[in-house]
Motif scaffolding. Structure first.
Motif, PDB file in Angstrom:
ATOM      1  N   LEU A 151       0.811  -1.216   0.000  1.00 48.91           N
ATOM      2  CA  LEU A 151       0.000   0.000   0.000  1.00 48.91           C
ATOM      3  C   LEU A 151       0.841   1.262   0.000  1.00 48.91           C
ATOM      4  CD1 LEU A 151      -2.592  -1.114   2.687  1.00 48.91           C
ATOM      5  CD2 LEU A 151      -2.536  -1.622   0.245  1.00 48.91           C
ATOM      6  N   GLY A 152       0.388   2.233  -0.761  1.00 53.10           N
ATOM      7  CA  GLY A 152       0.982   3.554  -0.762  1.00 53.10           C
ATOM      8  C   GLY A 152      -0.029   4.554  -0.217  1.00 53.10           C
ATOM      9  N   LEU A 153       0.386   5.312   0.770  1.00 56.52           N
ATOM     10  CA  LEU A 153      -0.419   6.408   1.311  1.00 56.52           C
ATOM     11  C   LEU A 153       0.472   7.624   1.285  1.00 56.52           C
ATOM     12  CD1 LEU A 153      -2.030   4.881   4.535  1.00 56.52           C
ATOM     13  CD2 LEU A 153      -3.151   5.338   2.367  1.00 56.52           C
ATOM     14  N   SER A 154      -0.028   8.729   0.790  1.00 56.85           N
ATOM     15  CA  SER A 154       0.848   9.878   0.698  1.00 56.85           C
ATOM     16  C   SER A 154       0.288  11.096   1.395  1.00 56.85           C
ATOM     17  CB  SER A 154       1.132  10.226  -0.753  1.00 56.85           C
ATOM     18  OG  SER A 154       2.154  11.193  -0.781  1.00 56.85           O
ATOM     19  N   PRO A 155       0.594  11.213   2.662  1.00 57.41           N
ATOM     20  CA  PRO A 155       0.309  12.469   3.335  1.00 57.41           C
ATOM     21  C   PRO A 155       1.193  13.554   2.728  1.00 57.41           C
ATOM     22  CG  PRO A 155       0.847  10.744   4.904  1.00 57.41           C
ATOM     23  CD  PRO A 155       1.159  10.217   3.536  1.00 57.41           C
ATOM     24  N   TYR A 156       0.660  14.722   2.580  1.00 55.07           N
ATOM     25  CA  TYR A 156       1.409  15.810   1.958  1.00 55.07           C
ATOM     26  C   TYR A 156       2.723  16.080   2.659  1.00 55.07           C
ATOM     27  CZ  TYR A 156       3.018  20.443   0.838  1.00 55.07           C
ATOM     28  OH  TYR A 156       3.809  21.493   0.503  1.00 55.07           O
ATOM     29  N   VAL A 157       2.711  16.066   3.991  1.00 54.84           N
ATOM     30  CA  VAL A 157       3.910  16.490   4.701  1.00 54.84           C
ATOM     31  C   VAL A 157       5.116  15.614   4.409  1.00 54.84           C
ATOM     32  CG1 VAL A 157       2.723  17.698   6.550  1.00 54.84           C
ATOM     33  CG2 VAL A 157       3.196  15.275   6.791  1.00 54.84           C
ATOM     34  N   ARG A 171       5.878  14.442  -5.365  1.00 50.38           N
ATOM     35  CA  ARG A 171       6.000  15.794  -4.816  1.00 50.38           C
ATOM     36  C   ARG A 171       5.621  16.872  -5.831  1.00 50.38           C
ATOM     37  NH1 ARG A 171       8.457  16.611   0.092  1.00 50.38           N
ATOM     38  NH2 ARG A 171       9.365  14.761   1.016  1.00 50.38           N
ATOM     39  N   ALA A 172       5.709  16.569  -7.105  1.00 47.99           N
ATOM     40  CA  ALA A 172       5.362  17.548  -8.141  1.00 47.99           C
ATOM     41  C   ALA A 172       3.908  18.009  -8.015  1.00 47.99           C
ATOM     42  CB  ALA A 172       5.606  16.952  -9.525  1.00 47.99           C
TER      43      ALA A 172
END
Length: 174
Positions: free
Chosen positions: A8-14, A83-84
């Motif tokens: 699983l990939g989860l991407s919180p902005y921080v 990040r883009a």
């Protein structure tokens, strides 16, 4: 057939070292290892005593239990966050995932571990034919990962170097 639960990939902005998410900021969700064993399709054929059976497994959906009582259903593997997507943007300008995402409305502070347990379940349908018959076998495979979700609070600074007498208080867990 070699099915397995997807990574699983989860991407919180921080993108912090701890991987914290932030209340009201989009969380992107995706499968980090898409392939025939995790997102399909996967086809196998076997012959025994002159009877050939062909089975094809396809993922119908991936259901994400977000740990705060919310569920999100996604049709595919999701879109990986980079990040883009966030460069030059404030938190309120971060776009939602175009395919699979969620926004938390509360922190995970009151959870026993201080984190939400996020579980993704891939629901498969295996369609088979052979020997003049056919059928569908439903399967599912799950994987869980923890996610701390925090809220951002302002820091009050008194003008001219004075002191702040009433700092923000933490809301009680209920």
């Amino acid at each position: 057939m070699a099915f397995r639960a997807p990574q699983l990939g989860l991407s919180p902005y921080v993108q912090s070292a701890a991987g914290d998410g932030v209340v009201n900021v989009p969380i992107w969700m995706w499968v980090t290892d898409p392939g025939e064993s995790t997102t399909g399709p996967l086809t196998k054929q076997a012959t025994l005593d002159g009877v050939t059976i062909v089975a094809t497994g396809t993922v119908d959906r991936i259901e994400w239990a977000m740990g705060a009582g919310d569920k999100v259903t996604c049709k595919g593997a999701g879109t990986p966050f980079t990040r883009a997507y966030a460069e030059g943007k404030s938190l309120k300008e971060i776009p939602a995932s175009p395919t699979c995402g969620h926004k938390y409305r509360k922190t995970s502070r009151c959870e026993a571990t201080g984190k939400f347990q996020v579980t993704a379940t891939a629901y498969w349908n295996v369609n088979w034919t052979g020997g003049g018959m056919q059928g569908i076998i439903p399967l599912n495979f799950s994987r869980s990962i923890p996610l701390r979700v925090t809220d951002l609070r302002p820091v009050l600074v008194a003008p001219e170097g004075g002191t702040v007498t009433d700092p923000p208080t933490t809301r009680p867990c209920s």
